[in-house]
Write an enzyme that holds these catalytic residues in place. Structure first.
Site, PDB file in Angstrom:
ATOM      1  N   ASP A  47       0.868  -1.129  -0.026  1.00  0.00           N
ATOM      2  CA  ASP A  47      -0.144   0.152  -0.021  1.00  0.00           C
ATOM      3  C   ASP A  47       0.930   1.040   0.068  1.00  0.00           C
ATOM      4  O   ASP A  47       2.273   1.189   0.313  1.00  0.00           O
ATOM      5  CB  ASP A  47      -0.756  -0.117   1.173  1.00  0.00           C
ATOM      6  CG  ASP A  47      -0.208  -0.206   2.378  1.00  0.00           C
ATOM      7  OD1 ASP A  47       1.078   0.052   2.440  1.00  0.00           O
ATOM      8  OD2 ASP A  47      -0.861  -0.487   3.533  1.00  0.00           O
ATOM      9  N   ASP A  53      -7.593  -7.769   0.587  1.00  0.00           N
ATOM     10  CA  ASP A  53      -6.618  -8.003   1.761  1.00  0.00           C
ATOM     11  C   ASP A  53      -7.406  -7.579   2.878  1.00  0.00           C
ATOM     12  O   ASP A  53      -8.195  -6.729   2.826  1.00  0.00           O
ATOM     13  CB  ASP A  53      -5.305  -7.042   1.544  1.00  0.00           C
ATOM     14  CG  ASP A  53      -5.543  -5.610   2.040  1.00  0.00           C
ATOM     15  OD1 ASP A  53      -5.503  -5.270   2.845  1.00  0.00           O
ATOM     16  OD2 ASP A  53      -5.959  -4.849   0.975  1.00  0.00           O
TER      17      ASP A  53
END
EC number: 2.4.2.29
Length: 379
Positions: A93, A268
């Site tokens: 991320d 996720d």
């Protein structure tokens, strides 16, 4: 990275991601669930154990790995794959979500975000460019653009300004990514809060910039499930069919099923690992709270339908005992099971799509949970 869409069943998609890495070519079957390795580890697990659950790709956290151990240490090892000894694909991320969750400790400007390091208190700065540089050093196979995760609730005006700044940051992320000569994949992130009009503008502009995949961000931040489903159902058809679609930070098993119903390919969440450490274990027909005293003498396996190491070797009574004694092995065995549950769920989803019986699978999934099937907006 290449994405191949193999077949569909309704809006559900069955595909494959392929990555060329120094160790060879690796494939990720989609829909896929990515375990979260925040600090360069899936808590309590070796890479081999994570792989044994069926995981083909992991998520790493740019923000936390930047603060500790830092870019210099990462470069000395080669990259994050070498550092943690996971040589399969990694998505990182951008650090945006963690920065914005700092609340009063941070200040957002057009340039980026100034914030107080939660570890030592020093003032530091994270920008789209810096995020691209950190992720380059991490050797991420999939890099996420730096964006502002619009909070919930947010007014239309705030969500609009936030989304427009995220678009400017998306362009800056794209430019710096290209300047670095990064040959890996870069994903855009659709924002816009719970406003369909803003989601449409965000998606269209991101497609114009051009990315290798597209994430739907700013969901699972406190909005009702119905709102998440509505925005997801509206947003995914706006995204290119030949690119992977990623729902960030979601979620519960039923959230994965609902995401796939609406055309999502990648997920996720910390839920399987965090819940495992708290004794909440996912099984075929719901949840086992292993701390409940009724399991003290229960000699049955956790889930008779599960093929994980934990279920093949241990009883609920033993898992209850380990948890009661605070033994580390308990958390590890619970984590192995929960991660395998999520990967088995994705395997079942992929098979159902291949057989064009995904709607039947959804009905069966909710029947086992004794829950009603959430309606589709367009049904």
């Amino acid at each position: 990275m290449k994405f191949k869409l193999k077949t569909t069943s309704g809006a559900a998609r069955r595909g494959e991601l392929t990555f060329n890495r120094p160790q060879g070519e690796f494939s990720v079957q989609t829909p896929a669930f990515m375990p979260v390795g925040t600090y360069g580890t899936v808590k309590g697990m070796t890479p081999e154990e994570v792989r044994a659950t069926g995981a083909e790709i992991l998520l790493g956290n740019t923000f936390h790995l930047w603060l500790r151990p830092g870019q210099e240490v990462m470069r000395k090892h080669g990259d994050l794959h070498d550092f943690m000894q996971w040589h399969r694909p990694i998505l990182t991320d951008s650090g945006g979500f963690q920065v914005f969750s700092l609340g009063k400790l941070r200040k957002i400007t057009e340039e980026g975000v100034k914030f107080q390091n939660p570890i030592n208190g020093e003032r530091i700065f994270l920008s789209p460019e810096k995020s691209m540089e950190i992720q380059y050093d991490l050797g991420s196979d999939i890099v996420m653009i730096f964006d502002e995760c619009t909070p919930y609730p947010a007014t239309f005006d705030y969500a609009k300004k936030s989304m427009e700044m995220s678009l400017r940051w998306a362009k800056r992320s794209r430019d710096r990514f290209d300047e670095l000569g990064n040959k890996n994949a870069l994903f855009g992130i659709v924002q816009g809060g719970t406003f369909e009009e803003l989601r449409k503008v965000s998606a269209e502009n991101l497609i114009n910039i051009g990315f290798d995949g597209y994430a739907v961000g700013g969901l699972a931040v406190g909005e009702p499930k119905e709102e998440m489903h509505r925005i997801l159902e509206f947003t995914t058809p706006l995204l290119p069919a030949d690119k992977p679609r990623y729902l960030m930070g979601v979620g519960k098993p039923e959230d994965l099923v609902e995401g796939v119903r609406r055309g999502i390919d990648m997920f996720d969440c910390v839920m399987p690992t965090r819940n495992a450490r708290n004794g909440h274990l996912f099984v075929t027909d719901g949840i086992v709270k292993i701390r409940n005293a009724k399991y003290k003498d229960d000699t049955s396996p956790l889930d008779p339908h599960c093929d994980c190491y934990t279920c093949q070797h241990y009883t609920k009574s033993y898992l209850y005992h380990l948890d009661k004694c605070g033994e580390i092995l308990g958390a590890r065995l619970n984590t192995i099971h929960n991660l395998r549950y999520y990967q088995r769920l994705m395997e079942q989803i992929r098979t159902a799509i291949e057989q064009d019986r995904f709607d039947d699978f959804v009905q069966e999934f909710y029947a086992r949970m004794d829950k009603p099937v959430p309606p589709l907006q367009k049904a």
